[in-house]
Every structure is written in structure tokens, then in C-alpha cells.
Design a protein around this motif. Structure first.
Motif, mmCIF file in Angstrom:
data_model
loop_
_atom_site.group_PDB
_atom_site.id
_atom_site.type_symbol
_atom_site.label_atom_id
_atom_site.label_comp_id
_atom_site.label_asym_id
_atom_site.label_seq_id
_atom_site.Cartn_x
_atom_site.Cartn_y
_atom_site.Cartn_z
ATOM 1 N N HIS A 30 10.949 -2.506 16.800
ATOM 2 C CA HIS A 30 10.403 -1.142 16.812
ATOM 3 C C HIS A 30 11.420 -0.151 16.240
ATOM 4 N N ALA A 31 12.692 -0.309 16.622
ATOM 5 C CA ALA A 31 13.728 0.594 16.128
ATOM 6 C C ALA A 31 13.917 0.445 14.620
ATOM 7 N N GLU A 32 13.936 -0.800 14.145
ATOM 8 C CA GLU A 32 14.132 -1.025 12.707
ATOM 9 C C GLU A 32 12.933 -0.538 11.904
ATOM 10 N N TRP A 33 11.743 -0.715 12.438
ATOM 11 C CA TRP A 33 10.548 -0.211 11.757
ATOM 12 C C TRP A 33 10.585 1.312 11.664
ATOM 13 N N THR A 34 11.021 1.967 12.748
ATOM 14 C CA THR A 34 11.119 3.422 12.742
ATOM 15 C C THR A 34 12.123 3.893 11.699
ATOM 16 N N LYS A 35 13.276 3.223 11.640
ATOM 17 C CA LYS A 35 14.300 3.617 10.668
ATOM 18 C C LYS A 35 13.812 3.402 9.241
ATOM 19 N N LEU A 36 13.184 2.273 8.986
ATOM 20 C CA LEU A 36 12.780 1.949 7.615
ATOM 21 C C LEU A 36 11.665 2.854 7.124
ATOM 22 N N ARG A 37 10.677 3.107 7.981
ATOM 23 C CA ARG A 37 9.535 3.903 7.525
ATOM 24 C C ARG A 37 9.844 5.394 7.403
ATOM 25 N N THR A 38 10.885 5.853 8.101
ATOM 26 C CA THR A 38 11.234 7.273 8.019
ATOM 27 C C THR A 38 12.170 7.583 6.856
ATOM 28 N N LEU A 39 12.641 6.554 6.158
ATOM 29 C CA LEU A 39 13.436 6.777 4.956
ATOM 30 C C LEU A 39 12.504 7.038 3.775
ATOM 31 N N ALA A 40 12.710 8.155 3.091
ATOM 32 C CA ALA A 40 11.846 8.486 1.948
ATOM 33 C C ALA A 40 11.938 7.430 0.857
ATOM 34 N N SER A 41 13.116 6.839 0.702
ATOM 35 C CA SER A 41 13.312 5.847 -0.361
ATOM 36 C C SER A 41 12.468 4.599 -0.154
ATOM 37 N N THR A 42 12.151 4.269 1.103
ATOM 38 C CA THR A 42 11.389 3.046 1.375
ATOM 39 C C THR A 42 10.021 3.086 0.719
ATOM 40 N N CYS A 43 9.299 4.159 0.968
ATOM 41 C CA CYS A 43 7.948 4.289 0.402
ATOM 42 C C CYS A 43 7.985 4.293 -1.117
ATOM 43 N N TRP A 44 8.916 5.053 -1.670
ATOM 44 C CA TRP A 44 8.980 5.159 -3.130
ATOM 45 C C TRP A 44 9.377 3.839 -3.776
ATOM 46 N N LEU A 45 10.308 3.131 -3.165
ATOM 47 C CA LEU A 45 10.729 1.850 -3.725
ATOM 48 C C LEU A 45 9.611 0.811 -3.639
ATOM 49 N N LEU A 46 8.894 0.780 -2.527
ATOM 50 C CA LEU A 46 7.790 -0.168 -2.400
ATOM 51 C C LEU A 46 6.678 0.145 -3.402
ATOM 52 N N LEU A 47 6.311 1.420 -3.502
ATOM 53 C CA LEU A 47 5.281 1.810 -4.469
ATOM 54 C C LEU A 47 5.764 1.585 -5.892
ATOM 55 N N GLY A 48 7.029 1.940 -6.143
ATOM 56 C CA GLY A 48 7.587 1.753 -7.479
ATOM 57 C C GLY A 48 7.671 0.288 -7.861
ATOM 58 N N GLY A 49 8.065 -0.546 -6.899
ATOM 59 C CA GLY A 49 8.144 -1.980 -7.169
ATOM 60 C C GLY A 49 6.788 -2.570 -7.513
ATOM 61 N N ALA A 50 5.767 -2.179 -6.744
ATOM 62 C CA ALA A 50 4.415 -2.673 -7.017
ATOM 63 C C ALA A 50 3.918 -2.165 -8.370
ATOM 64 N N ALA A 51 4.172 -0.885 -8.648
ATOM 65 C CA ALA A 51 3.694 -0.292 -9.897
ATOM 66 C C ALA A 51 4.350 -0.926 -11.117
ATOM 67 N N VAL A 52 5.673 -1.120 -11.049
ATOM 68 C CA VAL A 52 6.366 -1.686 -12.213
ATOM 69 C C VAL A 52 5.984 -3.152 -12.411
ATOM 70 N N THR A 53 5.729 -3.862 -11.315
ATOM 71 C CA THR A 53 5.295 -5.253 -11.438
ATOM 72 C C THR A 53 3.946 -5.345 -12.158
ATOM 73 N N ILE A 54 3.016 -4.494 -11.755
ATOM 74 C CA ILE A 54 1.691 -4.494 -12.381
ATOM 75 C C ILE A 54 1.785 -4.043 -13.836
ATOM 76 N N ALA A 55 2.575 -2.999 -14.083
ATOM 77 C CA ALA A 55 2.677 -2.446 -15.443
ATOM 78 C C ALA A 55 3.290 -3.461 -16.404
ATOM 79 N N VAL A 56 4.362 -4.122 -15.993
ATOM 80 C CA VAL A 56 5.008 -5.105 -16.862
ATOM 81 C C VAL A 56 4.088 -6.305 -17.087
ATOM 82 N N GLY A 57 3.384 -6.731 -16.033
ATOM 83 C CA GLY A 57 2.437 -7.832 -16.181
ATOM 84 C C GLY A 57 1.312 -7.489 -17.146
ATOM 85 N N ALA A 58 0.792 -6.259 -17.030
ATOM 86 C CA ALA A 58 -0.272 -5.823 -17.937
ATOM 87 C C ALA A 58 0.238 -5.738 -19.368
ATOM 88 N N ALA A 59 1.474 -5.256 -19.537
ATOM 89 C CA ALA A 59 2.054 -5.162 -20.876
ATOM 90 C C ALA A 59 2.257 -6.546 -21.486
#
Length: 287
Positions: A30-59
């Protein structure tokens, strides 16, 4: 009752020690989940990772070309699943950065001391970090892989990869494509655990990121530069990225250095080794 007899009394009762350990793990998760989800970088990195994976695959799918009259599977040997999942090669770097920051950030700010004071069981802390990180990466990996498969399914038939030319239309209903998709998602989670283990041992985020990326990309580069086919094949068998590539290959599988599941097993060994190293350093060294 003093503290020592009280603790002994609890441990003497069947199941109490197990429940106490379970409660510690739940609290740590619970503590680690709270720390990870409250970091702004977590959301952006996860979304960015998914987006770049799809974009490179499509390219990669859009870049596939074959000569007129030479587009059959027997002539090209092209693998629709592997082409569509090319983005994993890039997306894994984002996953590695996220994993390193999950623990390296605490060391750089000194917050790791607070974490270990609140939860003295260090291996429980590392286990909780691994569980939370793996869960987040698995969720993002599912999105990235599904998006990549969908892009390949829509783009590749327009570039000659049709049923008439001997190719299977990309679909998770096909056993080989489903295995490739599951292997790609699992690979991303294992890369995250590998990076987490190394970052726990190294503690410096910049150095840890460099070490992780070097170990991921160095083996394929060395394999391509070495002229000896025997040594090149051996490097492909032991390198985490080159072994992982086998996990989402669906064409000419018998010619691969490893079977798809063996390749994923090699990556799992790298992740387990890194986590073991991280656990030893965390246990033996002061924060």
C-alpha cells in the motif's frame, strides 16, 4: 507483560507470525503504491512508454515493403507479429527508466531512510516495490501490445501481408500471435524488475540507467559486430534483449537461437539475478 514475552506469546500462537508477516507485506505494498502513483513522472512514463511502443510499431509496419510478385511469406520470411512489436525495443528503455526512478529517487532524496524506518523488513520493502512496479508495467504493457497488434493488423495487409500471400492476419485468436503478445508483455515486466534490482544495488539513478541500457542493448550490438557465427549465436542466447526477441517471434521459430519460452526464461533469470543482487546490497549496506 514486557515487550519480549509479549512477542514470544504472539509467535507461540499458531498462525500469528504468518498473519503479522502478511500484514507487513500488505502495508508495504500500500505504501509503495501510494508513493508510485503520486509521482507525476510515473503516469507520464507509463503513458509515454505505451505511446512510443505503439508509434514505433506502427512506423515499422508502414515501412515494410516487398517487390511486386515477391511478397509471399516464403519469399520474404517476414514476421507480422515481430514487425508490429518492434516498438518494444524502444519502449523497454522507458520502462527501465521508470523502474530505476522508483528506487533511485528515494536514495537521491534520502527518503529511503524514512521508508526503512517505517518498514524495517528490507526484503519486504523490495518485494513490495517489485510487486507494485510489475503490476503497473503489466497494465501499460497490455495497452502497448494491444495497440501495436491493432496497428499491424490495420497497416500490414496494405503492404502485401495478406492471406493470399500466405500470411496470417494478425489476431489474438491465433495461438502464435497470442503467445507473442503475452511474451512481449511479460518481457516488459521482467525488464522493469531487472532494472529495479540493478538500481537497488547501484543506488545512483544515472549510473543505474546507463548500466541497464548497456546490458539490454550491448549484446545485440556485439552479436552483429562479431563475425564468428557460433559466438554470435551464443550472445543472442544469453543477452536479455536478443533472448526476449525470440518470445514474440512467430515465423521460422525452429531456426531461432532459443525457443520463445526459453528466451523469456533467460530474461527471467536476468531479472532474478538483479533482484537477488539488489536484495543482498539492501540487506547488508546502510541506507
Amino acid at each position: 507483560m514486557t515487550a519480549a514475552p509479549a512477542a514470544a506469546a504472539v509467535l507461540d500462537k499458531p498462525g500469528h507470525a504468518v498473519r503479522a508477516a502478511g500484514a507487513d507485506l500488505r502495508d508495504a505494498v500500500h505504501a509503495e503504491w501510494t508513493k508510485l502513483r503520486t509521482l507525476a513522472s510515473t503516469c507520464w512514463l507509463l503513458l509515454g512508454g505505451a505511446a512510443v511502443t505503439i508509434a514505433v510499431g506502427a512506423a515499422a509496419a508502414a515501412a515494410f515493403r516487398c517487390q511486386p510478385g515477391a511478397c509471399t511469406l516464403a519469399q520474404t520470411g517476414a514476421d507480422p507479429a515481430r514487425i508490429s512489436l518492434t516498438g518494444i525495443d524502444v519502449g523497454q528503455a522507458v520502462v527501465a527508466v521508470l523502474a530505476v526512478l522508483a528506487v533511485g529517487g528515494e536514495y537521491s532524496t534520502g527518503m529511503i531512510r524514512v521508508t526503512l524506518t517505517a518498514m524495517p523488513r528490507r526484503l519486504t520493502v523490495l518485494g513490495a516495490k517489485a510487486a507494485v512496479l510489475a503490476g503497473c508495467v503489466l497494465a501499460a504493457g497490455v495497452v502497448a501490445v494491444l495497440g501495436s497488434v491493432l496497428a499491424g493488423r490495420l497497416i500490414l495487409p496494405g503492404h502485401g501481408m495478406t492471406v493470399a500471400n500466405g500470411y496470417q492476419l494478425l489476431s489474438l485468436a491465433n495461438g502464435s500471435d497470442l503467445r507473442a503478445a503475452v511474451g512481449a508483455v511479460a518481457y516488459l515486466a521482467l525488464v522493469a524488475l531487472f532494472a529495479l534490482g540493478l538500481a537497488t544495488a547501484i543506488r545512483e539513478s544515472a549510473i543505474a540507467i546507463g548500466a541497464v541500457l548497456a546490458l539490454l542493448y550491448l549484446f545485440p550490438l556485439a552479436s552483429a559486430l562479431i563475425g564468428d557465427q557460433v559466438w554470435s549465436r551464443r550472445l543472442d542466447q544469453i543477452g536479455p534483449l536478443s533472448a526476449g526477441l525470440d518470445a514474440w517471434t512467430t515465423v521460422n521459430v525452429k531456426s531461432l537461437p532459443l525457443t520463445p519460452w526459453q528466451g523469456l526464461g533467460v530474461v527471467a533469470l536476468w531479472a532474478a539475478g538483479a533482484l537477488l543482487l539488489g536484495a543482498m546490497v539492501l540487506r547488508l549496506r546502510d541506507a
